[in-house]
Design a protein around this motif. Structure first.
Motif, PDB file in Angstrom:
ATOM      1  N   ILE A   1       0.844  -1.203   0.000  1.00  8.60           N
ATOM      2  CA  ILE A   1       0.000   0.000   0.000  1.00  8.60           C
ATOM      3  C   ILE A   1       0.877   1.249   0.000  1.00  8.60           C
ATOM      4  CG2 ILE A   1      -1.735   1.297   1.292  1.00  8.60           C
ATOM      5  CD1 ILE A   1      -2.780  -1.378   2.342  1.00  8.60           C
ATOM      6  N   ASP A   2       1.935   1.230   0.820  1.00  7.01           N
ATOM      7  CA  ASP A   2       2.863   2.368   0.857  1.00  7.01           C
ATOM      8  C   ASP A   2       3.531   2.555  -0.499  1.00  7.01           C
ATOM      9  OD1 ASP A   2       2.240   2.736   3.522  1.00  7.01           O
ATOM     10  OD2 ASP A   2       3.983   1.625   4.259  1.00  7.01           O
ATOM     11  N   TYR A   3       3.864   1.437  -1.148  1.00  5.47           N
ATOM     12  CA  TYR A   3       4.515   1.502  -2.465  1.00  5.47           C
ATOM     13  C   TYR A   3       3.592   2.156  -3.500  1.00  5.47           C
ATOM     14  CZ  TYR A   3       6.616  -0.038  -6.856  1.00  5.47           C
ATOM     15  OH  TYR A   3       7.165  -0.058  -8.120  1.00  5.47           O
ATOM     16  N   CYS A   4       2.288   1.915  -3.358  1.00  4.48           N
ATOM     17  CA  CYS A   4       1.315   2.500  -4.294  1.00  4.48           C
ATOM     18  C   CYS A   4       1.132   4.001  -4.061  1.00  4.48           C
ATOM     19  CB  CYS A   4      -0.026   1.776  -4.183  1.00  4.48           C
ATOM     20  SG  CYS A   4       0.033   0.063  -4.763  1.00  4.48           S
ATOM     21  N   ASN A   5       1.627   4.505  -2.937  1.00  5.28           N
ATOM     22  CA  ASN A   5       1.738   5.950  -2.691  1.00  5.28           C
ATOM     23  C   ASN A   5       0.412   6.700  -2.867  1.00  5.28           C
ATOM     24  OD1 ASN A   5       3.208   8.223  -1.988  1.00  5.28           O
ATOM     25  ND2 ASN A   5       3.736   8.718  -4.115  1.00  5.28           N
ATOM     26  N   GLY A   6      -0.647   6.162  -2.241  1.00  2.00           N
ATOM     27  CA  GLY A   6      -1.931   6.857  -2.261  1.00  2.00           C
ATOM     28  C   GLY A   6      -2.705   6.737  -3.564  1.00  2.00           C
ATOM     29  N   GLY A   7      -2.270   5.857  -4.457  1.00  2.00           N
ATOM     30  CA  GLY A   7      -2.926   5.713  -5.754  1.00  2.00           C
ATOM     31  C   GLY A   7      -4.241   4.967  -5.669  1.00  2.00           C
ATOM     32  N   ASN A   8      -4.926   4.896  -6.799  1.00  2.00           N
ATOM     33  CA  ASN A   8      -6.196   4.187  -6.899  1.00  2.00           C
ATOM     34  C   ASN A   8      -5.963   2.716  -7.205  1.00  2.00           C
ATOM     35  OD1 ASN A   8      -7.633   6.607  -6.531  1.00  2.00           O
ATOM     36  ND2 ASN A   8      -7.541   7.069  -8.733  1.00  2.00           N
ATOM     37  N   ILE A   9      -6.851   1.888  -6.696  1.00  6.09           N
ATOM     38  CA  ILE A   9      -6.709   0.447  -6.916  1.00  6.09           C
ATOM     39  C   ILE A   9      -6.874   0.107  -8.391  1.00  6.09           C
ATOM     40  CG2 ILE A   9      -9.153  -0.102  -6.481  1.00  6.09           C
ATOM     41  CD1 ILE A   9      -6.088  -2.213  -5.443  1.00  6.09           C
ATOM     42  N   VAL A  10      -7.664   0.886  -9.122  1.00  5.87           N
ATOM     43  CA  VAL A  10      -7.889   0.610 -10.537  1.00  5.87           C
ATOM     44  C   VAL A  10      -6.614   0.785 -11.354  1.00  5.87           C
ATOM     45  CG1 VAL A  10      -8.548   2.966 -11.206  1.00  5.87           C
ATOM     46  CG2 VAL A  10      -9.563   1.000 -12.409  1.00  5.87           C
ATOM     47  N   SER A  11      -5.665   1.533 -10.819  1.00  7.19           N
ATOM     48  CA  SER A  11      -4.420   1.791 -11.545  1.00  7.19           C
ATOM     49  C   SER A  11      -3.366   0.707 -11.321  1.00  7.19           C
ATOM     50  CB  SER A  11      -3.843   3.155 -11.131  1.00  7.19           C
ATOM     51  OG  SER A  11      -4.755   4.198 -11.390  1.00  7.19           O
ATOM     52  N   VAL A  12      -3.638  -0.215 -10.402  1.00  8.24           N
ATOM     53  CA  VAL A  12      -2.665  -1.272 -10.106  1.00  8.24           C
ATOM     54  C   VAL A  12      -2.639  -2.283 -11.242  1.00  8.24           C
ATOM     55  CG1 VAL A  12      -2.093  -3.177  -8.553  1.00  8.24           C
ATOM     56  CG2 VAL A  12      -2.875  -0.996  -7.615  1.00  8.24           C
ATOM     57  N   THR A  13      -1.444  -2.572 -11.755  1.00  8.35           N
ATOM     58  CA  THR A  13      -1.262  -3.537 -12.841  1.00  8.35           C
ATOM     59  C   THR A  13      -0.177  -4.537 -12.449  1.00  8.35           C
ATOM     60  OG1 THR A  13       0.473  -2.253 -13.937  1.00  8.35           O
ATOM     61  CG2 THR A  13      -1.846  -1.726 -14.511  1.00  8.35           C
ATOM     62  N   ILE A  14       0.104  -5.455 -13.347  1.00 15.04           N
ATOM     63  CA  ILE A  14       1.174  -6.413 -13.091  1.00 15.04           C
ATOM     64  C   ILE A  14       2.511  -5.699 -12.981  1.00 15.04           C
ATOM     65  CG2 ILE A  14       1.581  -6.909 -15.533  1.00 15.04           C
ATOM     66  CD1 ILE A  14       1.796  -9.370 -12.539  1.00 15.04           C
ATOM     67  N   ASP A  15       2.656  -4.565 -13.672  1.00 12.76           N
ATOM     68  CA  ASP A  15       3.892  -3.782 -13.552  1.00 12.76           C
ATOM     69  C   ASP A  15       4.052  -3.236 -12.134  1.00 12.76           C
ATOM     70  OD1 ASP A  15       4.666  -4.187 -16.143  1.00 12.76           O
ATOM     71  OD2 ASP A  15       3.706  -2.373 -16.916  1.00 12.76           O
ATOM     72  N   THR A  16       2.936  -2.887 -11.492  1.00 10.60           N
ATOM     73  CA  THR A  16       2.984  -2.417 -10.110  1.00 10.60           C
ATOM     74  C   THR A  16       3.512  -3.522  -9.201  1.00 10.60           C
ATOM     75  OG1 THR A  16       0.970  -1.161 -10.602  1.00 10.60           O
ATOM     76  CG2 THR A  16       1.668  -1.261  -8.295  1.00 10.60           C
ATOM     77  N   VAL A  17       3.000  -4.734  -9.403  1.00 10.43           N
ATOM     78  CA  VAL A  17       3.428  -5.880  -8.592  1.00 10.43           C
ATOM     79  C   VAL A  17       4.902  -6.178  -8.832  1.00 10.43           C
ATOM     80  CG1 VAL A  17       3.045  -8.326  -8.110  1.00 10.43           C
ATOM     81  CG2 VAL A  17       1.095  -6.829  -8.600  1.00 10.43           C
ATOM     82  N   ASP A  18       5.326  -6.122 -10.113  1.00  4.33           N
ATOM     83  CA  ASP A  18       6.741  -6.377 -10.428  1.00  4.33           C
ATOM     84  C   ASP A  18       7.639  -5.315  -9.809  1.00  4.33           C
ATOM     85  OD1 ASP A  18       6.020  -8.611 -11.838  1.00  4.33           O
ATOM     86  OD2 ASP A  18       6.174  -7.667 -13.823  1.00  4.33           O
ATOM     87  N   GLY A  19       7.178  -4.054  -9.843  1.00  2.00           N
ATOM     88  CA  GLY A  19       7.969  -2.983  -9.240  1.00  2.00           C
ATOM     89  C   GLY A  19       8.108  -3.151  -7.745  1.00  2.00           C
TER      90      GLY A  19
END
Length: 311
Positions: free
Chosen positions: A47-65
């Motif tokens: 959650i901290d890594y997503c830095n306040g972003g929206n869940i709809v913006s999470v992709t496989i690239d987010t998980v890889d990052g």
């Protein structure tokens, strides 16, 4: 003119808000506090890594990052990375099912599992020598009983500490386990050797049927930390450097396999929901299982019989 009915689409959620809904669902499903705490520990960094972003913006690239960050910035080992991702995957799959985000597959990376810590035969010989009950303290005596119980049952610590005196069925040779990892009550065999030790222990320990079997020095329930400290001190005093309580579970599994116990019964006794978890012991202790292999191998036995016939 009447207004056309429109779909009421869900509002876009922040990752943190989606997580709150996920945890609420976990509580509704009656998941254990330990499981929820584990999710808190392993998903909050995501959650901290997503830095306040929206869940709809999470992709496989987010998980890889996130995975790359764990490895390169925080130097998390491969086994722990898999543990983090398993929790994150549970969270994101929930979000996908709720249509909070797009659907995609999350594959866990392969990791070399660390060798499980066990007690050697020499260690166990030192630990299981009965103390002199005329001179030893109750603390030393009950720790000896506890270690006999752990190597005889393969219980997890939390399971063992939630056994009540009434859960011991000496007549039928059974133990009822009320608290297990999968939250299902379980009944396991009570060996004759352990039954003898526990019957003597109960004469000293006393107590009522509803009392906990393994207690503090005043008869009440002792914490996990207390028992970890007791085992540490007891083992060091006996000259054994392995002090992990969970190592008794690994040692039980190893000795079960070395004594040619079948893996399906081992799975049941250990309370594994998946045979793959039990199979890890087969892979881990494979070299030990080479001992006496010819004695039980069908082909070797047939060849021996043929040789005997020719003689």
């Amino acid at each position: 003119m009447s207004q056309q009915i429109q779909m009421n689409h869900q509002k876009v959620l922040k990752v943190a808000d989606a997580y709150d809904l996920f945890i609420r669902k976990c509580r509704v499903k009656n998941l254990s506090d330990a499981t929820i705490q584990s999710y808190n520990t392993k998903i909050k960094p995501f959650i901290d890594y997503c830095n306040g972003g929206n869940i709809v913006s999470v992709t496989i690239d987010t998980v890889d990052g996130f995975t790359d960050m764990l490895k390169t910035e925080h130097h998390v080992n491969d086994v722990s990375v898999v543990s983090y991702l398993r929790s994150v995957r549970a969270f994101l799959y929930y979000c996908m099912e709720c249509n909070y985000m797009a659907t995609f597959k999350i594959h866990l990376p392969k990791a070399q599992k660390a060798i499980k810590e066990i007690y050697s035969d020499e260690d166990l010989e030192k630990l299981l020598v009965k103390p002199n009950t005329n001179t030893c303290s109750f603390t030393e005596y009950k720790t000896w009983v506890f270690e006999n119980y752990m190597i005889a049952t393969g219980n997890r610590l939390s399971t063992a500490l939630n056994v009540h005196i009434k859960d011991l069925n000496f007549n039928d040779g059974l133990i009822t386990l009320r608290k297990t990892k999968n939250r299902k009550q379980q009944i396991i065999p009570l060996s004759a050797s352990l039954a003898e030790i526990l019957q003597e222990y109960l004469v000293v320990r006393g107590g009522n049927p509803d009392d906990f079997l393994f207690c503090n020095n005043y008869g009440g329930q002792a914490s996990n930390r207390t028992w970890q400290t007791l085992v540490y001190r007891y083992n060091i005093k006996r000259g054994v450097n392995v002090t992990s309580i969970h190592a008794f579970r690994h040692s039980f599994s190893r000795l079960w396999l070395l004594n040619h116990g079948d893996i399906m019964r081992l799975k049941t006794i250990l309370g594994h929901s998946n045979i793959a978890v039990t199979n890890e012991y087969l892979q881990m202790f494979g070299q030990d299982l080479q001992m006496d292999f010819e004695k039980f191998n069908p082909l070797d036995n047939m060849k021996k019989k043929e040789a005997q016939i020719r003689m």
